[in-house]
Design a protein around this motif. Structure first.
Motif, mmCIF file in Angstrom:
data_model
loop_
_atom_site.group_PDB
_atom_site.id
_atom_site.type_symbol
_atom_site.label_atom_id
_atom_site.label_comp_id
_atom_site.label_asym_id
_atom_site.label_seq_id
_atom_site.Cartn_x
_atom_site.Cartn_y
_atom_site.Cartn_z
ATOM 1 N N LEU A 1 97.870 42.508 -130.792
ATOM 2 C CA LEU A 1 96.420 42.022 -130.275
ATOM 3 C C LEU A 1 95.677 41.922 -131.270
ATOM 4 O O LEU A 1 94.925 41.098 -131.581
ATOM 5 N N ARG A 2 95.518 43.421 -131.943
ATOM 6 C CA ARG A 2 94.698 43.433 -132.875
ATOM 7 C C ARG A 2 94.984 42.681 -134.140
ATOM 8 O O ARG A 2 94.015 41.812 -134.614
ATOM 9 N N ALA A 3 96.274 42.401 -134.497
ATOM 10 C CA ALA A 3 96.619 41.364 -135.385
ATOM 11 C C ALA A 3 96.386 40.108 -135.141
ATOM 12 O O ALA A 3 95.900 39.276 -135.923
ATOM 13 N N GLU A 4 96.529 39.726 -133.848
ATOM 14 C CA GLU A 4 96.174 38.334 -133.416
ATOM 15 C C GLU A 4 94.706 38.129 -133.517
ATOM 16 O O GLU A 4 94.413 36.887 -133.731
ATOM 17 N N HIS A 5 93.903 38.937 -133.062
ATOM 18 C CA HIS A 5 92.528 39.003 -133.125
ATOM 19 C C HIS A 5 91.855 38.632 -134.625
ATOM 20 O O HIS A 5 91.106 37.826 -134.943
ATOM 21 N N GLN A 6 92.486 39.347 -135.620
ATOM 22 C CA GLN A 6 92.262 39.052 -136.985
ATOM 23 C C GLN A 6 92.770 37.879 -137.437
ATOM 24 O O GLN A 6 92.042 37.090 -138.124
ATOM 25 N N THR B 1 84.758 47.855 -134.779
ATOM 26 C CA THR B 1 84.429 49.436 -135.450
ATOM 27 C C THR B 1 84.534 49.049 -136.953
ATOM 28 O O THR B 1 85.293 48.100 -137.262
ATOM 29 N N ILE B 2 84.210 49.934 -137.531
ATOM 30 C CA ILE B 2 84.565 49.951 -139.187
ATOM 31 C C ILE B 2 85.870 49.697 -139.622
ATOM 32 O O ILE B 2 86.224 50.002 -140.844
ATOM 33 N N ALA B 3 86.693 50.075 -138.604
ATOM 34 C CA ALA B 3 88.275 49.816 -138.888
ATOM 35 C C ALA B 3 88.518 48.394 -139.359
ATOM 36 O O ALA B 3 89.530 48.008 -140.028
ATOM 37 N N PHE B 4 87.542 47.568 -139.154
ATOM 38 C CA PHE B 4 87.929 46.036 -139.594
ATOM 39 C C PHE B 4 87.085 45.697 -140.799
ATOM 40 O O PHE B 4 85.764 45.928 -140.739
ATOM 41 N N GLY B 5 87.650 45.002 -141.377
ATOM 42 C CA GLY B 5 86.781 44.310 -142.658
ATOM 43 C C GLY B 5 87.311 44.674 -143.898
ATOM 44 O O GLY B 5 87.057 43.639 -144.777
ATOM 45 N N MET B 6 87.773 45.592 -144.449
ATOM 46 C CA MET B 6 87.842 45.644 -145.820
ATOM 47 C C MET B 6 89.051 44.833 -146.344
ATOM 48 O O MET B 6 90.156 44.815 -145.870
ATOM 49 N N GLY B 7 88.423 44.121 -147.460
ATOM 50 C CA GLY B 7 89.427 43.251 -148.068
ATOM 51 C C GLY B 7 89.363 41.622 -147.219
ATOM 52 O O GLY B 7 90.156 40.859 -147.656
ATOM 53 N N ILE B 8 88.615 41.612 -146.186
ATOM 54 C CA ILE B 8 88.586 40.289 -145.611
ATOM 55 C C ILE B 8 88.005 39.184 -146.686
ATOM 56 O O ILE B 8 86.734 39.377 -146.957
ATOM 57 N N SER C 1 97.189 47.345 -153.196
ATOM 58 C CA SER C 1 96.292 46.798 -152.045
ATOM 59 C C SER C 1 96.429 47.706 -150.749
ATOM 60 O O SER C 1 97.364 48.066 -150.419
ATOM 61 N N PRO C 2 95.311 47.895 -150.124
ATOM 62 C CA PRO C 2 95.305 48.943 -149.036
ATOM 63 C C PRO C 2 95.701 48.329 -147.736
ATOM 64 O O PRO C 2 95.997 48.971 -146.874
ATOM 65 N N LEU C 3 95.702 46.922 -147.683
ATOM 66 C CA LEU C 3 95.528 46.462 -146.365
ATOM 67 C C LEU C 3 96.764 45.125 -146.215
ATOM 68 O O LEU C 3 96.677 44.541 -146.994
ATOM 69 N N ILE C 4 97.304 45.176 -145.067
ATOM 70 C CA ILE C 4 98.334 44.119 -144.962
ATOM 71 C C ILE C 4 97.762 42.769 -145.053
ATOM 72 O O ILE C 4 98.384 42.181 -145.580
ATOM 73 N N ALA C 5 96.564 42.583 -144.039
ATOM 74 C CA ALA C 5 95.800 41.424 -144.214
ATOM 75 C C ALA C 5 95.501 40.657 -145.378
ATOM 76 O O ALA C 5 95.493 39.703 -145.503
ATOM 77 N N LEU C 6 94.885 41.893 -146.055
ATOM 78 C CA LEU C 6 94.481 41.565 -147.383
ATOM 79 C C LEU C 6 95.512 40.762 -148.397
ATOM 80 O O LEU C 6 95.265 39.919 -148.898
ATOM 81 N N MET C 7 96.680 41.457 -148.435
ATOM 82 C CA MET C 7 97.849 41.082 -149.229
ATOM 83 C C MET C 7 98.180 39.715 -148.969
ATOM 84 O O MET C 7 98.293 38.797 -149.501
ATOM 85 N N GLN C 8 98.208 39.160 -147.593
ATOM 86 C CA GLN C 8 98.902 38.136 -147.018
ATOM 87 C C GLN C 8 97.697 37.068 -147.247
ATOM 88 O O GLN C 8 98.346 35.991 -147.859
ATOM 89 N N ASP C 9 96.695 37.361 -147.250
ATOM 90 C CA ASP C 9 95.737 36.451 -147.624
ATOM 91 C C ASP C 9 95.468 36.057 -148.915
ATOM 92 O O ASP C 9 95.588 34.840 -149.282
ATOM 93 N N GLN C 10 95.655 36.798 -149.909
ATOM 94 C CA GLN C 10 95.863 36.727 -151.421
ATOM 95 C C GLN C 10 97.041 35.902 -151.719
ATOM 96 O O GLN C 10 96.819 34.985 -152.605
ATOM 97 N N VAL C 11 98.138 36.296 -151.265
ATOM 98 C CA VAL C 11 99.209 35.778 -151.577
ATOM 99 C C VAL C 11 99.272 34.271 -151.080
ATOM 100 O O VAL C 11 99.661 33.480 -151.636
ATOM 101 N N GLU C 12 98.770 33.763 -149.819
ATOM 102 C CA GLU C 12 98.623 32.494 -149.278
ATOM 103 C C GLU C 12 97.870 31.659 -150.043
ATOM 104 O O GLU C 12 98.061 30.700 -150.661
ATOM 105 N N ALA C 13 96.785 32.243 -150.742
ATOM 106 C CA ALA C 13 95.789 31.400 -151.348
ATOM 107 C C ALA C 13 96.583 31.111 -152.933
ATOM 108 O O ALA C 13 96.464 30.048 -153.315
#
Length: 607
Positions: free
Chosen positions: A271-276, A290-297, A69-81
């Motif tokens: 701060l970016r991680a907190e906003h996400q 910017t388009i830096a946000f969103g993949m895997g959300i 998986s390419p993104l930390i946020a996506l991994m954490q989200d999937q694992v929590e679920a």
């Protein structure tokens, strides 16, 4: 000989773990192929249930599934679920401390994990590859597989090295998944990952719950505010081209009483991680990014995605708009664009250091996107056609279907515009060309002697907005192109000759002018509960869900989706046995939350 009990075994896993009694679309076919040990390439729209296609086989096959998986946020989200479902899942990435990472590795070696999510960089390290040699691997899942393509919008060079999985573990089945891949991208995924023998599952790319809209930028932020007036207190994403525009837009939204947060690469990483984190866990927030946000959300209740600039391609546009309405409920994709967007993107392609083949491919992608935003036809039909899918009739859920655009014969105006480009030397931008056509008295016109051109003043009958529309649509039609020399100039193309000679007519669309505060016609309607009593139960259940989520510091939708809460509110189960029959309530969630859900329903009844 095939195991006749296998389909029922898979359905039992689906029911008891996820709480659903039937698979959707091609999920079952994909899962059966992967469980049988065959490689798969899965193209399925966002919200179509891609994750289940490897998560369920991970439970059905012996060993641990390794998910790239390419993104930390996506991994954490999937694992929590997954942990909410009672699945033994973990992730390895840079967010973990050294001790936490060692603990995950210990669980992996002892066979105590069903799924392990890793970033491609960690997976490719020699240390980790040697660790995998010591464990039993159920399967490899390569999520966001379009990242392997150099032609794609999310290219990750590490993905191109993932063919090592097939070479090192040829007996372990692999599944590559993406929601966004046109034919060239699909071809490259197959070649780069050695998936020539894989079974390909191509679902419809249609997202029928999304209403697509596009309008020409005039006042920018005011147009955005008008759009957001129809989405009060709803979660959404606003995409901007630059970091500066992100900050400015977020500030303006907050000043007008809209809860908005900025997100871009120039911000402090914490701060970016907190906003996400806040966007995922709070309700009704708008993320300006910017388009830096969103993949895997995975947030299911994003009700809109707005673009304040033209994206680079239909593939990117589809990926970004696909973050709206993952729950299947009505959502909107709104795009605000300008002639400057078209010229700037063309110039960026021309001035890039890419190969001529890459530039050619990028121009074709931009041409396809321009065709989508300028079309008078059903937008969904053109969008799906770009992915090789035929949509048989107008969709009835895009602006062109709901409010058919007006067209006009602009052959004479096109000839005047093209002639002005030619006579002024094919090196000036649209603003100066419009000044010439309208007979302006600017210093630039006087300095270049353009007041002596035969095209000077011949278009005075039209205002500047009309001429901007003409130039924009001529670019979209391939009758003009950027000079690519850094000054946003325009020049003729081969196709423009026929128009200048009077051998081809030109019909253009009239830009829509929406009055401030007036909402356009739409098919968008929020799901309605059957009675005020059901609505009270739903409100009570949402309050319970938020409390449970806060106690565990997880997003509320990971506890239960809104669709599950609505079903509970409508069915009003009186016992755990009845609650177990509601879609989305698996064994573990029934055990953890069942009693509290029943109590919340009783409390709502007493109100």
């Amino acid at each position: 000989m095939p195991d006749s009990s296998q389909p029922q075994r898979l359905l039992d896993l689906l029911q008891h773990t996820w709480g659903y009694s039937a698979f959707r679309g091609e999920q079952q076919a994909v899962i059966e192929a992967l469980v049988a040990g065959r490689d798969c390439l899965v193209l399925m729209p966002t919200g179509g249930g891609k994750s289940l296609c490897y998560q369920l086989p991970a439970l059905a096959r012996p060993g641990c599934a390794i998910v790239v998986s390419p993104l930390i946020a996506l991994m954490q989200d999937q694992v929590e679920a997954l942990q909410q479902l009672g699945v033994r899942a973990a992730f390895l990435n840079s967010s973990l401390s050294a001790e936490a990472a060692r603990e995950v590795t210990r669980h992996l070696r002892k066979g105590e994990l069903d799924l392990l999510y890793v970033a491609p960089e960690r997976l490719l390290s020699q240390t980790f590859l040697e660790q995998l040699d010591e464990v039993r691997i159920a399967l490899f899942a390569i999520d966001e597989a379009h990242c392997v393509s150099q032609w794609g919008h999310d290219f990750r060079p590490e993905y191109r090295q993932l063919d090592v999985l097939h070479r090192r573990w040829p007996e372990v089945p692999r599944i590559a998944l993406t929601a966004t891949a046109d034919l060239p991208t699909r071809t490259e995924i197959i070649e780069r990952l050695n998936l020539e023998s894989a079974e390909v599952f191509l679902s419809s790319f249609d997202r029928p719950n999304i209403c697509y809209r596009a309008e020409v930028k005039r006042t920018g932020l005011n147009q955005l505010f008008d759009f957001l007036a129809g989405h009060r207190d709803e979660a959404g994403i606003v995409y901007c081209l630059s970091r500066r525009e992100v900050d400015r837009t977020a500030d303006e939204l907050c000043a007008r009483g809209i809860r908005a947060l900025p997100y871009h690469a120039g911000m402090d990483s914490q701060l970016r991680a907190e906003h996400q984190r806040r966007f995922l866990r709070e309700e009704g927030l708008v993320m300006v990014a910017t388009i830096a946000f969103g993949m895997g959300i995975d947030k299911p209740d994003v009700r809109f995605v707005a673009h304040m600039n033209l994206p680079k391609s239909i593939e990117g546009y589809y990926q970004e708009t696909g973050r709206a309405g993952r729950d299947g409920e009505p959502a909107e994709a709104w795009l605000c664009y300008s002639l400057a967007d078209v010229v700037n993107l063309s110039r960026m392609i021309d001035e890039s250091e890419a190969s001529e083949a890459r530039k050619w491919a990028e121009r074709r992608r931009l041409d396809a996107l321009l065709g989508l935003v300028e079309t008078t036809q059903c937008r969904r039909q053109l969008l799906l056609a770009s992915f090789g899918e035929s949509y048989p009739q107008p969709c009835g859920n895009c602006d062109n279907c709901l409010e058919p655009p007006e067209t006009w014969d602009a052959t004479r105006e096109a000839q005047q515009a093209l002639s002005c480009v030619y006579r002024s030397g094919q090196r000036f931008g649209s603003a100066h060309l419009i000044d010439i056509l309208r007979g302006g008295n600017t210093a630039k016109i006087r300095d270049f002697g353009h007041d002596r051109l035969s095209t000077y003043g011949i278009g005075a009958q039209h205002d500047a907005n009309t001429w901007r529309s003409v130039f924009r649509q001529l670019l979209a039609a391939g009758l003009l192109q950027s000079t690519g020399d850094g000054i946003a100039g325009l020049r003729l193309t081969q196709a423009s000759r026929q128009v200048l000679r009077g051998e081809q007519s030109v019909y253009l669309r009239r830009d829509r002018l929406r009055s401030r505060g007036k909402q356009p016609a739409t098919e968008r309607t929020a799901p309605q509960l059957s009675s005020p009593a059901a609505e009270r139960r739903f409100v009570q259940l949402r309050a319970l869900r938020q409390r449970l989520a806060n106690e565990q510091s997880v997003p509320a939708y990971i506890i239960f989706h809104d669709t599950t809460l609505r079903a509970i509110a409508e069915q009003q189960p009186l016992s755990l046995e009845q609650l177990a029959t509601v879609a989305g309530v698996g064994d573990r969630k029934l055990e953890r939350y069942g009693r509290q859900v029943i109590e919340a329903l009783q409390a709502a009844h007493e109100v």
